[in-house]
Every structure is written in structure tokens, then in C-alpha cells.
Design a protein around this motif. Structure first.
Motif, PDB file in Angstrom:
ATOM      1  N   GLY A  33       0.916  -1.216   0.043  1.00 22.74           N
ATOM      2  CA  GLY A  33       0.140  -0.085   0.035  1.00 22.74           C
ATOM      3  C   GLY A  33       0.883   1.346   0.151  1.00 22.74           C
ATOM      4  O   GLY A  33       0.419   2.236   0.368  1.00 22.74           O
ATOM      5  N   GLY A  36      -0.525   4.763  -1.528  1.00 25.57           N
ATOM      6  CA  GLY A  36      -1.502   5.295  -0.979  1.00 25.57           C
ATOM      7  C   GLY A  36      -0.984   6.660  -0.233  1.00 25.57           C
ATOM      8  O   GLY A  36       0.239   7.020  -0.188  1.00 25.57           O
ATOM      9  N   ILE A  38      -0.927   7.524   3.399  1.00 25.42           N
ATOM     10  CA  ILE A  38       0.222   7.245   4.614  1.00 25.42           C
ATOM     11  C   ILE A  38       1.377   6.465   4.214  1.00 25.42           C
ATOM     12  O   ILE A  38       2.589   6.852   4.352  1.00 25.42           O
ATOM     13  CB  ILE A  38      -0.633   6.679   5.902  1.00 25.42           C
ATOM     14  N   LEU A  57       4.832  -2.967  -2.582  1.00 26.92           N
ATOM     15  CA  LEU A  57       3.774  -3.695  -3.282  1.00 26.92           C
ATOM     16  C   LEU A  57       2.211  -2.966  -3.317  1.00 26.92           C
ATOM     17  O   LEU A  57       2.107  -2.781  -2.141  1.00 26.92           O
ATOM     18  CB  LEU A  57       3.899  -5.249  -2.634  1.00 26.92           C
ATOM     19  N   ASP A  58       1.813  -2.650  -4.591  1.00 26.06           N
ATOM     20  CA  ASP A  58       0.707  -1.902  -4.405  1.00 26.06           C
ATOM     21  C   ASP A  58       0.010  -2.221  -5.681  1.00 26.06           C
ATOM     22  O   ASP A  58       0.310  -2.504  -6.936  1.00 26.06           O
ATOM     23  CB  ASP A  58       1.000  -0.390  -4.409  1.00 26.06           C
ATOM     24  N   ALA A  59      -1.435  -2.372  -5.368  1.00 22.65           N
ATOM     25  CA  ALA A  59      -2.499  -2.807  -6.659  1.00 22.65           C
ATOM     26  C   ALA A  59      -2.564  -1.650  -7.318  1.00 22.65           C
ATOM     27  O   ALA A  59      -3.420  -1.784  -8.456  1.00 22.65           O
ATOM     28  CB  ALA A  59      -3.534  -3.609  -6.040  1.00 22.65           C
ATOM     29  N   GLY A  64      -4.670   4.463  -5.040  1.00 23.16           N
ATOM     30  CA  GLY A  64      -3.198   4.206  -5.122  1.00 23.16           C
ATOM     31  C   GLY A  64      -2.564   5.096  -6.438  1.00 23.16           C
ATOM     32  O   GLY A  64      -3.169   4.792  -7.430  1.00 23.16           O
ATOM     33  N   GLY A  83       1.065  -5.129  -7.812  1.00 24.67           N
ATOM     34  CA  GLY A  83       0.531  -6.546  -7.521  1.00 24.67           C
ATOM     35  C   GLY A  83      -0.433  -6.532  -6.218  1.00 24.67           C
ATOM     36  O   GLY A  83      -0.462  -5.551  -5.598  1.00 24.67           O
ATOM     37  N   ARG A  86      -4.033 -10.131  -2.190  1.00 22.70           N
ATOM     38  CA  ARG A  86      -4.863 -11.028  -2.210  1.00 22.70           C
ATOM     39  C   ARG A  86      -4.110 -12.297  -2.983  1.00 22.70           C
ATOM     40  O   ARG A  86      -4.507 -13.477  -3.102  1.00 22.70           O
ATOM     41  CB  ARG A  86      -6.242 -10.704  -2.845  1.00 22.70           C
ATOM     42  N   ILE A 146      -0.292  -2.196  10.211  1.00 27.24           N
ATOM     43  CA  ILE A 146      -1.025  -0.924  10.378  1.00 27.24           C
ATOM     44  C   ILE A 146      -2.638  -1.426  10.628  1.00 27.24           C
ATOM     45  O   ILE A 146      -3.315  -1.559   9.479  1.00 27.24           O
ATOM     46  CB  ILE A 146      -0.704  -0.017   9.392  1.00 27.24           C
ATOM     47  N   THR A 148      -6.130   0.163  13.129  1.00 33.61           N
ATOM     48  CA  THR A 148      -6.721   1.510  13.099  1.00 33.61           C
ATOM     49  C   THR A 148      -7.402   1.577  14.660  1.00 33.61           C
ATOM     50  O   THR A 148      -7.816   0.806  14.953  1.00 33.61           O
ATOM     51  CB  THR A 148      -7.713   1.710  11.797  1.00 33.61           C
ATOM     52  N   LYS A 176     -10.906  -4.233   9.362  1.00 38.75           N
ATOM     53  CA  LYS A 176      -9.665  -4.169   9.953  1.00 38.75           C
ATOM     54  C   LYS A 176      -9.371  -4.913  11.313  1.00 38.75           C
ATOM     55  O   LYS A 176      -8.257  -5.394  11.907  1.00 38.75           O
ATOM     56  CB  LYS A 176      -9.661  -2.787  10.337  1.00 38.75           C
ATOM     57  N   SER A 200      -4.794   7.045  14.762  1.00 39.97           N
ATOM     58  CA  SER A 200      -6.108   7.803  14.807  1.00 39.97           C
ATOM     59  C   SER A 200      -6.320   8.462  13.480  1.00 39.97           C
ATOM     60  O   SER A 200      -5.286   8.262  12.653  1.00 39.97           O
ATOM     61  CB  SER A 200      -6.084   8.598  15.790  1.00 39.97           C
TER      62      SER A 200
END
Ligand code: NAD
Ligand code: DAU
Length: 358
Positions: A33, A36, A38, A57-59, A64, A83, A86, A146, A148, A176, A200
Motif C-alpha cells: 500500500g 497510497g 500514509i 507492493l501496491d495494486a 493508489g 500487485g 490477495r 497497520i 486503526t 480491520k 487515529s
């Protein structure tokens, strides 16, 4: 062909590993991620403040964006893999030679989880399971998950500690919570060295314009009404993204495995107060405030006890009003970042139309 990790070690020797940073030089940090909001701030922070090779690694879902990583492109310690978490095969390849994992990848918008929960279950729960399972097989040294603060549900008075029960209220928060509990189970059952972060509400540059602060900012910039849910007195504890990623970097280095850590800025504000501040910064009239039907299942207040992470030496450094001004002005000065989303992403327009015309 040399094995990948061996190639990395040779590369490190060429760069003079052992001088100053003997432990870190050869290590690869996998950030899921990372394209994205953060995740991209964390990637930039770790490239600046560590000697790890940072592999993203990010889809590249709607949230994104490769351009969030522009500053990292060309850095020999940066790698990008397109990628999906999942896919077990993809995750196995991405985790090749990896020592450390920071797992951000998730579907993250509560309102979308109310309309379309499926992707939240498959990415946030099943995707985390795949990540944990492959990390266990590969024997990674540290897995920072990560989570929440929403896993605790809401609280009228006082603050949640890390020992408070998990009582999530939205499909997002529930997925989450599932991921958070799986991470804990992988520590208890298999001894996977997991550390859980429960941060937060975060804000700052490059946040997708669907969450409160960026959404209201781009609406105000276009003289569009700001849709406050219900009476607007719900409370969130705001955390500036730079403070957030410093906390995560600390947990990756010094967090105790098997433990969870709350992270919050200590800036409790009602939503209507935040909306008014945004209007003041942009010198727009309060008549832009508009009350709209409340979010179903809306959590009224989040509040975290952060003594545990503060005991490790972290504290937020950026005063809320300063960070908010900086963020709002960033959007004002970077229309090239957000205007294409509003104009060209049909998917964004469809969501806004469907959600706000309920
Ligand atoms: P974001 O929505 O900006 O980014 C999510 C990223 O994950 C995107 O780059 C997206 O492409 C990627 N992604 C989504 N599904 C994927 C999949 N199946 N495989 C690979 N990549 C995928 O999210 P954010 O606001 O930066 O949040 C990052 C993490 O922090 C999330 O786990 C979120 O739950 C958590 N968090 C966010 C906040 C907040 O206020 N934004 C607060 C606390 C915790
Ligand atoms: O608390 C951490 C969580 O914060 C993260 O885990 C989530 O990924 C992130 O989306 C965020 O969830 P919230 O639901 O608290 O954030 P959001 O920005 O969507 O909303 C903040 C508050 O503002 C909430 O009380 C709902 C309200 N709101 C939001 C929007 C988008 C409005 O009143 N109007 C709006 O249009």
C-alpha cells in the motif's frame, strides 16, 4: 544467475556496508500500500532515515497513485511492484529476500465500506491473512501491521488503551479488526514477530479527496457546499501524517513483538470545528456548511490513550492548526494533484454521486 538476496548483499558491500549501518544495509523492507496516502509518506521517510531497500507492493486501486512515489523514483534503494496482496503467488515473489514488512494495503474509506463491503473483506481480512502466512513461511524478522483506532468502536468519555476490547461498528472497522486479530493470532500461534499499530484519523498532503479534510478542502476551493453528517459534533483525534510515520518507524525498530500500540495526535476536534477552520484558512464563507443525513452506524467519538508509545520516546511534534493550514494550502497550491481525480476518475464521480444523494 545469483540469488536475489546475495545480489543485494554484494550491492551493499559495494556501497560500503558495515561502515556506520552494519545491520541495516542488506535489509529489504516491504511496504504494501506504499502508493497510497500514509504508505507513500512512510516510504519517503524510510528512504531518508534508514538504509533499507524499500520495496513497495501496491495494486494501484483508485486510492493508489504511482505519482505519490515520484520523489523515490530513480533511488537505487527503491523498488516498485504492481500487485495484489490477495494473490499468494504475488506476495511470495514480493517477499523474496525481505527482512521487514510494513503492511498498509487496505480498502480504507468507511463510507465506501457501507456501500460496497466486499473489497474490504477480501483485501483487509483475506489480504492480511496472505501477508501473514507468507511472512511466516519466509521467516521475516518483523511484521508491522497497520491497524486503526476504529477497531475499538467509539467511546463517550475517557480513552481506549491497547487492552480495551475490539468492538468495531462499520464494515471497514470490522474487517480491520479481523486483520488485527489475525496478526495477533499469528504471533501467539506461530511466533511470527508481529507489532500492531492502531493510529487515529490522519491528515496531510496527498490524501485522497474522499476523507473529511481533503474532501472539504477541495469542495471549498470550488465553492461547493461541505456536507457535514448529522449535527457535526462527532469527535475525531487528528494526527499529522509526518508524526504518524515517525511513530511507525519507531515501532518497526523498537516496538515489542506481540504488542499493540495506539498512536494519536491528542487533537480532539468536532467535525464542524474542523470544517470551519478549513473555511477560515481559505477565506470562504460559513454559508458553505451544509447538514446532510448522518452516516449509518456513525461512531461519535474516538479517543486513544497513547502512554505506551510515548514511553518508547515518541510524541507528536506538529501543532494541529499549523498542520491543518499546511495541508489545506498544499491542496490549494497543487490542483494538478487532485483535479484529475475529480474530472477524469469516473469511479470517483460515481461514488460521490451515489453516496451524497442517498
Ligand atoms: P489509502 O486508501 O490512501 O491507500 C491504500 C493503498 O493500498 C493504495 O495505494 C491502494 O492502491 C493499496 N491497496 C488497496 N488494496 C490493495 C490490494 N488488494 N493489494 C495491494 N494494494 C492494495 O490508505 P491510507 O489512508 O494511506 O491508509 C493506509 C493504512 O493505514 C490502511 O491500512 C488504513 O486502514 C490505516 N489507517 C489509516 C488512517 C487514516 O486516517 N487514513 C488512520 C488509521 C489507520
Ligand atoms: O480513525 C482512523 C480512521 O479514520 C481510519 O482507519 C480510516 O481509514 C479513515 O477513513 C478515518 O475514518 P473516519 O470515518 O473517521 O474518517 P472520515 O474522514 O471519513 O470522516 C471523519 C469524520 O467526518 C467522521 O465523523 C465523518 C465526518 N464526515 C466525513 C465526510 C467524508 C462528514 O461529516 N462529512 C463527510 O463528507
Amino acid at each position: 544467475m545469483l540469488p536475489y538476496l546475495f545480489q543485494q548483499q554484494l550491492l551493499c558491500q559495494k556501497r560500503g556496508a558495515g561502515v556506520g549501518y552494519p545491520q541495516n544495509m542488506a535489509k529489504i523492507l516491504l511496504v504494501t500500500g506504499g502508493a497510497g496516502f500514509i504508505g507513500s509518506h512512510f516510504v519517503h521517510y524510510m528512504l531518508q532515515h534508514s538504509d533499507y531497500t524499500v520495496r513497495v507492493l501496491d495494486a494501484l486501486t483508485y486510492a493508489g497513485r504511482r505519482e505519490n512515489l515520484q520523489e523515490a523514483e530513480g533511488n537505487p534503494r527503491f523498488e516498485f511492484l504492481h500487485g495484489d496482496v490477495r494473490s499468494r503467488e504475488t506476495v511470495e515473489q514480493a517477499m523474496e529476500g525481505v527482512s521487514l514488512v510494513a503492511h498498509f494495503a487496505a480498502e480504507t474509506h468507511v463510507d465506501r465500506s457501507i456501500l460496497y463491503p466486499d473489497a474490504f473483506i477480501t483485501t483487509d481480512v483475506y489480504g492480511t491473512f496472505v501477508m501473514l502466512e507468507v511472512a511466516r513461511q519466509k521467516g521475516v524478522e518483523r511484521f508491522l501491521h497497520i491497524s486503526t483506532d476504529e477497531v475499538y468502536g467509539d467511546i463517550e468519555q475517557g480513552a481506549f488503551t491497547e487492552e480495551s476490547p475490539l468492538r468495531p461498528n462499520s464494515p471497514y472497522a470490522a474487517s480491520k479488526a479481523g486483520a488485527d486479530l489475525l496478526a495477533r493470532a499469528y504471533y501467539r500461534t506461530y511466533g511470527l514477530p508481529v507489532i500492531i499499530a492502531r493510529p487515529s484519523n490522519t491528515f496531510g498532503p496527498r490524501q485522497y479527496p474522499e476523507k473529511l479534510i481533503p474532501f472539504f478542502t477541495v469542495r471549498a476551493l470550488q465553492d461547493e457546499p461541505l456536507p457535514l453528517y448529522g449535527d457535526g459534533t462527532q469527535v475525531r483525534d487528528w494526527l499529522y501524517v509526518e508524526d504518524h510515520v515517525r511513530a511507525l518507524a519507531l515501532l518497526l525498530e523498537r516496538g515489542q513483538v506481540g504488542e499493540a500500540y495506539n498512536i494519536a495526535g491528542g487533537n480532539e476536534r468536532q467535525n464542524r470545528e474542523v470544517a470551519r477552520l478549513i473555511l477560515q484558512i481559505l477565506q470562504k464563507p460559513e454559508s458553505l456548511l451544509q447538514s446532510v443525513p448522518d452516516r449509518p452506524g456513525h461512531d461519535r467519538r474516538y479517543a486513544l490513550d497513547t502512554r505506551k508509545i510515548r514511553a518508547l520516546g515518541w510524541q507528536p511534534q506538529t501543532p494541529f492548526e499549523d498542520a491543518l493550514r499546511e495541508t489545506v494550502l498544499w491542496y490549494a497550491h497543487h490542483p494538478e494533484w487532485w483535479e484529475p481525480i475529480l474530472k477524469e476518475q469516473a469511479e470517483y464521480r460515481a461514488f460521490i454521486q451515489q453516496w451524497y444523494s442517498r
